[in-house]
Every structure is written in structure tokens, then in C-alpha cells.
Write a protein that holds these residues in place. Sequence first.
Motif, PDB file in Angstrom:
ATOM      1  N   GLU A  18       0.920  -1.221   0.128  1.00 42.63           N
ATOM      2  CA  GLU A  18      -0.055   0.095  -0.010  1.00 42.63           C
ATOM      3  C   GLU A  18       0.935   1.181   0.205  1.00 42.63           C
ATOM      4  OE1 GLU A  18      -2.924   2.025   3.267  1.00 42.63           O
ATOM      5  OE2 GLU A  18      -3.380  -0.129   2.673  1.00 42.63           O
ATOM      6  N   LEU A  19       1.973   1.223   0.930  1.00 42.91           N
ATOM      7  CA  LEU A  19       2.898   2.345   0.983  1.00 42.91           C
ATOM      8  C   LEU A  19       3.389   2.337  -0.310  1.00 42.91           C
ATOM      9  CD1 LEU A  19       3.992   4.479   2.954  1.00 42.91           C
ATOM     10  CD2 LEU A  19       5.863   2.675   3.386  1.00 42.91           C
ATOM     11  N   ILE A  20       3.954   1.535  -1.140  1.00 42.23           N
ATOM     12  CA  ILE A  20       4.583   1.721  -2.398  1.00 42.23           C
ATOM     13  C   ILE A  20       3.597   2.344  -3.419  1.00 42.23           C
ATOM     14  CG2 ILE A  20       5.658   0.582  -4.356  1.00 42.23           C
ATOM     15  CD1 ILE A  20       7.282  -1.404  -1.986  1.00 42.23           C
ATOM     16  N   LEU A  21       2.351   1.646  -3.542  1.00 45.75           N
ATOM     17  CA  LEU A  21       1.504   2.144  -4.345  1.00 45.75           C
ATOM     18  C   LEU A  21       1.010   3.441  -4.179  1.00 45.75           C
ATOM     19  CD1 LEU A  21      -0.765   1.151  -6.655  1.00 45.75           C
ATOM     20  CD2 LEU A  21      -2.339   0.780  -4.897  1.00 45.75           C
ATOM     21  N   GLU A  22       0.854   3.959  -3.077  1.00 40.13           N
ATOM     22  CA  GLU A  22       0.565   5.298  -2.842  1.00 40.13           C
ATOM     23  C   GLU A  22       1.691   6.234  -3.214  1.00 40.13           C
ATOM     24  OE1 GLU A  22      -0.250   5.536   1.420  1.00 40.13           O
ATOM     25  OE2 GLU A  22      -2.331   4.844   1.088  1.00 40.13           O
ATOM     26  N   ASN A  23       2.946   5.895  -2.946  1.00 35.90           N
ATOM     27  CA  ASN A  23       4.084   6.527  -3.343  1.00 35.90           C
ATOM     28  C   ASN A  23       4.386   6.549  -4.918  1.00 35.90           C
ATOM     29  OD1 ASN A  23       6.741   7.643  -3.394  1.00 35.90           O
ATOM     30  ND2 ASN A  23       7.355   6.977  -1.473  1.00 35.90           N
ATOM     31  N   PHE A  24       3.859   5.495  -5.414  1.00 30.30           N
ATOM     32  CA  PHE A  24       3.986   5.349  -6.937  1.00 30.30           C
ATOM     33  C   PHE A  24       2.973   6.418  -7.604  1.00 30.30           C
ATOM     34  CE2 PHE A  24       1.788   3.531 -10.666  1.00 30.30           C
ATOM     35  CZ  PHE A  24       2.836   3.700 -11.601  1.00 30.30           C
ATOM     36  N   LEU A  25       1.607   6.536  -6.960  1.00 30.17           N
ATOM     37  CA  LEU A  25       0.643   7.537  -7.624  1.00 30.17           C
ATOM     38  C   LEU A  25       1.050   8.949  -7.474  1.00 30.17           C
ATOM     39  CD1 LEU A  25      -2.617   5.630  -6.544  1.00 30.17           C
ATOM     40  CD2 LEU A  25      -1.636   5.734  -8.844  1.00 30.17           C
ATOM     41  N   VAL A  26       1.748   9.190  -6.304  1.00 28.12           N
ATOM     42  CA  VAL A  26       2.077  10.617  -5.982  1.00 28.12           C
ATOM     43  C   VAL A  26       3.310  10.848  -7.089  1.00 28.12           C
ATOM     44  CG1 VAL A  26       3.403  12.134  -4.477  1.00 28.12           C
ATOM     45  CG2 VAL A  26       1.325  10.701  -3.625  1.00 28.12           C
ATOM     46  N   ASN A  27       4.177   9.825  -7.218  1.00 28.36           N
ATOM     47  CA  ASN A  27       5.475  10.028  -8.086  1.00 28.36           C
ATOM     48  C   ASN A  27       5.119  10.324  -9.548  1.00 28.36           C
ATOM     49  OD1 ASN A  27       7.534  10.101  -6.203  1.00 28.36           O
ATOM     50  ND2 ASN A  27       7.822   8.117  -6.385  1.00 28.36           N
ATOM     51  N   LEU A  28       4.166   9.579  -9.983  1.00 28.67           N
ATOM     52  CA  LEU A  28       3.386   9.760 -11.270  1.00 28.67           C
ATOM     53  C   LEU A  28       2.897  11.168 -11.582  1.00 28.67           C
ATOM     54  CD1 LEU A  28       3.188   8.093 -14.037  1.00 28.67           C
ATOM     55  CD2 LEU A  28       1.103   7.150 -13.069  1.00 28.67           C
ATOM     56  N   PHE A  29       1.992  11.356 -10.610  1.00 32.58           N
ATOM     57  CA  PHE A  29       1.409  12.753 -10.756  1.00 32.58           C
ATOM     58  C   PHE A  29       2.350  13.930 -10.525  1.00 32.58           C
ATOM     59  CE2 PHE A  29      -0.161  16.222  -7.882  1.00 32.58           C
ATOM     60  CZ  PHE A  29      -1.282  16.862  -8.823  1.00 32.58           C
ATOM     61  N   LEU A  30       3.432  13.819  -9.786  1.00 32.64           N
ATOM     62  CA  LEU A  30       4.475  14.808  -9.734  1.00 32.64           C
ATOM     63  C   LEU A  30       5.066  14.788 -11.186  1.00 32.64           C
ATOM     64  CD1 LEU A  30       5.714  14.605  -6.156  1.00 32.64           C
ATOM     65  CD2 LEU A  30       4.516  16.513  -7.076  1.00 32.64           C
ATOM     66  N   LEU A  31       5.535  13.648 -11.767  1.00 30.89           N
ATOM     67  CA  LEU A  31       6.153  13.447 -12.914  1.00 30.89           C
ATOM     68  C   LEU A  31       5.395  14.307 -14.003  1.00 30.89           C
ATOM     69  CD1 LEU A  31       7.996  10.182 -12.926  1.00 30.89           C
ATOM     70  CD2 LEU A  31       9.275  12.352 -12.959  1.00 30.89           C
ATOM     71  N   GLN A  32       4.070  13.783 -14.155  1.00 31.75           N
ATOM     72  CA  GLN A  32       3.381  14.435 -14.981  1.00 31.75           C
ATOM     73  C   GLN A  32       3.043  16.009 -14.862  1.00 31.75           C
ATOM     74  OE1 GLN A  32       1.589  12.162 -17.113  1.00 31.75           O
ATOM     75  NE2 GLN A  32       0.606  13.907 -18.146  1.00 31.75           N
ATOM     76  N   ILE A  33       2.907  16.552 -13.913  1.00 32.04           N
ATOM     77  CA  ILE A  33       2.967  17.991 -13.724  1.00 32.04           C
ATOM     78  C   ILE A  33       4.436  18.625 -13.969  1.00 32.04           C
ATOM     79  CG2 ILE A  33       0.695  18.134 -12.522  1.00 32.04           C
ATOM     80  CD1 ILE A  33       2.219  18.798  -9.886  1.00 32.04           C
ATOM     81  N   THR A  34       5.392  18.103 -13.989  1.00 30.22           N
ATOM     82  CA  THR A  34       6.561  18.515 -14.006  1.00 30.22           C
ATOM     83  C   THR A  34       6.870  18.632 -15.413  1.00 30.22           C
ATOM     84  OG1 THR A  34       7.494  17.557 -11.832  1.00 30.22           O
ATOM     85  CG2 THR A  34       9.051  18.121 -13.799  1.00 30.22           C
ATOM     86  N   PHE A  35       6.697  17.616 -16.265  1.00 26.69           N
ATOM     87  CA  PHE A  35       6.858  17.431 -17.532  1.00 26.69           C
ATOM     88  C   PHE A  35       5.791  18.365 -18.265  1.00 26.69           C
ATOM     89  CE2 PHE A  35       9.532  14.206 -16.729  1.00 26.69           C
ATOM     90  CZ  PHE A  35      10.465  14.311 -17.482  1.00 26.69           C
ATOM     91  N   ARG A  36       4.701  18.880 -17.602  1.00 26.46           N
ATOM     92  CA  ARG A  36       3.488  19.622 -18.276  1.00 26.46           C
ATOM     93  C   ARG A  36       4.370  21.060 -18.043  1.00 26.46           C
ATOM     94  NH1 ARG A  36      -1.365  18.624 -20.920  1.00 26.46           N
ATOM     95  NH2 ARG A  36      -1.462  16.490 -20.969  1.00 26.46           N
ATOM     96  N   THR A  37       4.976  21.408 -16.979  1.00 22.85           N
ATOM     97  CA  THR A  37       5.586  22.827 -16.992  1.00 22.85           C
ATOM     98  C   THR A  37       6.709  22.890 -17.779  1.00 22.85           C
ATOM     99  OG1 THR A  37       4.815  22.370 -14.492  1.00 22.85           O
ATOM    100  CG2 THR A  37       6.674  24.212 -14.802  1.00 22.85           C
ATOM    101  N   ILE A  38       7.458  21.868 -18.091  1.00 20.05           N
ATOM    102  CA  ILE A  38       8.610  22.409 -18.728  1.00 20.05           C
ATOM    103  C   ILE A  38       8.394  21.938 -20.332  1.00 20.05           C
ATOM    104  CG2 ILE A  38      10.484  21.821 -16.966  1.00 20.05           C
ATOM    105  CD1 ILE A  38      10.888  19.187 -18.169  1.00 20.05           C
TER     106      ILE A  38
END
Length: 161
Positions: free
Chosen positions: A7-27
Motif C-alpha cells: 500500500e505504501l509503495i502504491l501510494e508513493n507510486f501514484l504521487v510520483n506519477l502525478f508529480l512527474l506528469q505536472i513537472t513535464f507539463r511545466t517544462i
Amino acid sequence: MVLYLDELILENFLVNLFLLQITFRTIKKRCTLKRQILAAFLGSLYVIVIIFPALRFLNNKITSVLVAFLMILICTNNKKFYLKGTLIYIGYSMVLAGTTFYFSIGNKGINNYIFKFNYKKLALSVMVIYLIIDRLVFYIKDRKLMHQYIYDVDVLIKEKK
């Protein structure tokens, strides 16, 4: 306290995926979903460092920045975006951490007796909904763009007599 590693890895995975998505949207740089998933998964494994005492020496700021840099490195091949992407990713991580911390301490007031509400689940739900909608919009725009290049062509062949 019971911790479920999956559960911890899945939650962290979703947060990382979200952060990567908005990071690449920004740049304004594209990254394939496969690379984002790979980078988010490798980044989510970093949470294991916190749990196991033998790996606690890796729990420091330098290693955290290196993991973020590795995640950006997996997603892009352009060297000029490595530093910029890493800094933006870390910035968004801090904003998200600060926001969740604000909601968690704001939840300890009098209303805690009336409403037992988990903001962590709300935040994860919003991130998942954003990722799904973003992919749907990207897919629809891509299909629309493809259909702009499809033309009807009439071929006339004159018969010789």
C-alpha cells in the motif's frame, strides 16, 4: 503500528506519477507513459529506505535529490532539462508535502470529533482522477489531430478507346 508495504509503495507510486506528469507539463517536454511509470516505480521504491533500519543511511537529502534526478533522467534524453526538471519536481514535491501537512494539522481541531475525514485518500483520488483525465484528453487530441490528415481522394481513370 502496522504498515503495509504494498500500500505504501502504491501510494508513493501514484504521487510520483502525478508529480512527474505536472513537472513535464511545466517544462513543456513530452515523456512517454512507459518511462513515467518506470521512473515513478523506481522512485516509489525509495520509501523502503525509511522502513528498513539497515538502509537508513540512505535517508538523507543528497540521496533524495539523486533519486529525483534519476527519475527525470529516465524520462528525458535532453541534457538541458535534467537540472531544470529535477528542481521543478522537487519544488512540486515540497508544495504537495506542505499542502498535505497543512490539511493534516487543520484536521485536528474541533471538527475532528464530528467528521473523521482522511485527506490522504482525497488527495490520492484527485491525483488519480487528474492522471486519467489528462490521458483521455491527450488521447482525444491525438485522435483529432490524426483525423485532420485524412482526406478523401477521388481517382479518375480515363479509358482509352
